[in-house]
Design a protein around this motif. Structure first.
Motif: not given
Length: 671
Positions: A372-375, A379-384, A411-416, A525-530
């Motif tokens: 979803s847009a919220k998810e 994700l983008a907020t977490t990465l930044l 699970d919707g999380g991020l990895g590096l 790329v994760i969220d074009p409207s971010f």
């Protein structure tokens, strides 16, 4: 009897050789002292040997001339022969000094391989020579040969673009090390024009994987045990293949899925050979071109060599993984996964780590579309937020956060991934960078300008008001957290502002800007409207408030107070003395112009060189006057005594001139 004669002959020959070597060493020592600068012993001893040989021939000739044993040649009185011998000795010495000066000027000490290299390492030199010729031929074939001297001298845009393409094509054809050099240069917008950056950003390596028959023994060698002792399964087909290493999937004996990153067997030798060529080319360009000196190309090459050597040592990458993992877990605010490494199985050329589930952002379009847009915004907020946390709070950050190194987990999380490039900032730099973001959030152009100058240092002739106006325009453009209509980005614009005002960007800070700029692309790329700007401002504000908690401020004030207490104790006494001196007219100021030792040394050497040059000129002029004079008594038929003294004086002028020239050459190299 014959044996005794032979033994005596051998001993006499050894004694003669030792005497010749001692004589040559003494001559070489005197020559080094007269020249006034340290020169290489092999070349000095060689000049001494030649001087000794010429001296021996001259002594024999003048002995015959003075003893009447030189029919058809020069015949003089014994006293005159002795005078001529002294003059000849001086001139043989002078010509030896001249020869050494010429050799040193053409081939400075250290620029040629030593004598031992004639007998050792010739195979390595031959390989390096072939590779060097290959690299140079590639550059010439792509048209770089004619551009070397004029590179960076304000060429027309069309010609500059052509040269940039030629540089990219040359680096791509030269191989992995040169491709990595181009990729590194593509991140240095502070030293290269935009046209070069644009071309070098497209550099990629296209390589075929090594066959399993080559990789399997390499893994076993680096594990120091058979594969069956570590893995229950290992895939012979590589998951990915790069120029230096390739990656295979495997399963440990306990059932854990892992990734095996193994360095190609011949990669290290090739990289080391190419690094040697790059360093030699950079040193040559630094000495022979103006643009090489302006760019600091030698330091750039050394920095690249150091970073590439670290990247090739997987123990450093393993340590980087653990460091980033600890910093993220210590924060606890952002859920970002870092693969766990296995130091018991890893080594300098082998890295084993947990396999991250999911897909990299660059190929996770389907996964992202299901969120979803919220998810996606979360994700983008977490990465930044995690990136800024690493840079501002911890000072250790992932420096290569492009879309291929960021994973979207099931699970919707991020990895590096890929921790070969990790940046490190000292506490002062962290604070200055954080204060700059905090000032941007507060729309404080003066504070942001001061933080920028504190972060990068003040360049010469900086116009503070112009920088503050440019920062103010930037704040107005991104005021309220809205992106500009033309799609410009905050960190790109900030870096362009830095370059426009000719700030010097140290490598660690450049890495931080690069990490922020690259993560900005992944965020969109994760969220074009971010809204990158709004979140960056918010996170920067939060991080700086966290750093400036009341307890930390109190501790800092206490620490600074302890530092200035001794000065405060002495302040009343000093103020009292100054006021008394002013009242009684005894106040004075003492300033020593040449207090610095290096300044005194420079002026002393300059005056010494000037005096030597004046004496040399005076001696040469005086000798010319004496030599051309036909007055005075005759030593021999056609040789006047004054001419003899003229040649003696000319010897002194010649030696002084050689010393002056050598000092000029050495000053040019050292300066």
């Amino acid at each position: 009897m014959a044996a005794l004669d032979f033994g005596a002959l051998v001993l006499l020959s050894i004694a003669a050789l030792l005497f010749l070597l001692l004589q040559s060493w003494l001559a070489a020592t005197v020559v080094r002292r007269v020249v006034g600068v340290p020169t290489g012993w092999p070349r000095t001893i060689g000049v001494g040997l030649v001087m000794s040989a010429v001296m021996a021939v001259t002594v024999q000739y003048l002995y015959r001339a003075g003893s009447g044993q030189n029919p058809g040649g020069l015949e003089v009185a014994p006293g005159v022969a002795l005078m001529l011998l002294l003059l000849a000795t001086g001139w043989i010495f002078a010509l030896g000094v001249g020869a050494l000066v010429v050799i040193e000027a053409a081939f400075p000490t250290g620029s040629l391989p030593g004598p031992q290299s004639l007998f050792f390492g010739w195979k390595a030199r031959r390989r390096r020579g072939r590779r060097y010729a290959e690299v140079v031929s590639i550059a010439v074939r792509h048209g770089l040969g004619s551009q070397i001297r004029g590179f960076g001298r304000g060429a027309a845009p069309r010609r500059e673009a052509k040269t940039a393409r030629a540089l990219k094509d040359s680096l791509a054809e030269a191989g992995v090390t040169f491709v990595k050099l181009g990729q590194m240069l593509s991140t240095r917008r502070d030293v290269l024009p935009p046209s070069y950056i644009h071309e070098l950003e497209t550099l990629q390596t296209q390589v075929s994987p090594e066959p399993w028959s080559v990789i399997e023994p390499a893994i076993e060698e680096r594990l120091s045990q058979p594969l069956d002792n570590v893995f229950s399964r290992i895939d012979a087909t590589p998951l990915a293949a790069a120029s230096v290493a390739q990656v295979h999937e495997a399963t440990l004996l306990d059932g854990t899925d892992v990734i095996v990153k193994v360095q190609r067997p011949k990669a290290l030798n090739q990289v080391n050979q190419d690094l040697d060529i790059i360093l030699r080319l950079a040193s040559w360009l630094n000495k022979t071109t103006v643009w090489g000196q302006n760019l600091g190309i030698e330091n750039l090459a050394k920095g690249f060599a150091n970073s590439l050597e670290e990247e090739l040592d997987y123990r450093i990458e393993l340590d980087n993984m653990r460091t980033i993992e600890q910093t993220l877990s210590r924060s606890g605010k952002f859920s970002v996964t870092v693969p766990h490494g296995y130091p018991e199985f890893s080594s300098e050329r082998l890295l084993i780590m947990d396999k991250l589930p999911g897909h990299p952002v660059s190929s996770a379009g389907k996964t992202l579309a299901e969120l979803s847009a919220k998810e996606r915004k979360a994700l983008a907020t977490t990465l930044l937020g995690a990136t800024l946390e690493q840079i501002i709070t911890d000072g250790v950050f992932h420096a290569d956060l492009h879309s291929g190194n960021i994973f979207i987990m099931p699970d919707g999380g991020l990895g590096l991934l890929d921790f070969g490039a990790v940046g490190r900032l000292d506490p002062g730099t962290q604070t200055a960078l954080g204060l700059m973001l905090y000032s941007i959030d507060q729309n404080d152009s003066a504070g942001a300008t001061d933080s920028l100058i504190e972060l990068l240092g003040r360049p010469e002739n900086l116009d503070d008001r112009a920088v503050e106006r440019a920062v103010g325009e930037l704040l107005t453009r991104y005021g309220g957290g809205s992106r500009s209509a033309n799609g410009q980005k905050l960190f790109d614009d900030l870096f362009n502002l830095v370059l426009a005002h000719r700030f010097s960007v140290p490598a660690p800070i450049s890495a931080a800007f690069r990490a922020l700029a690259s993560v900005e692309g992944a965020l969109l790329v994760i969220d074009p409207s971010f809204d990158v700007v709004a979140v960056a401002r918010h996170e920067g504000n939060r991080l700086m408030r966290s750093k400036l908690k009341s307890t930390k401020i109190t501790d800092e004030f206490q620490r600074r107070a302890m530092q200035i207490l001794p000065m405060i104790d002495r302040l009343p006494r000093r103020l009292n003395k100054i006021t008394e001196d002013l009242e009684q007219g005894r106040f004075s100021m003492n300033m020593r112009v040449l207090e610095n030792t290096s300044d005194r040394r420079f002026l002393t050497s300059l005056f010494q060189q000037l005096i030597v040059a004046v004496l040399a000129g005076a001696a040469v002029l005086g000798s010319i006057m004496l030599i051309t004079s036909e007055q005075g008594p005759l030593l021999t038929e056609g040789i006047h005594l004054y001419a003899f003294f003229g040649f003696v004086l000319l010897f002194g002028g010649f030696v002084l001139s050689m010393r002056s020239l050598m000092l000029v050459f050495k000053r040019g190299v050292d300066g």
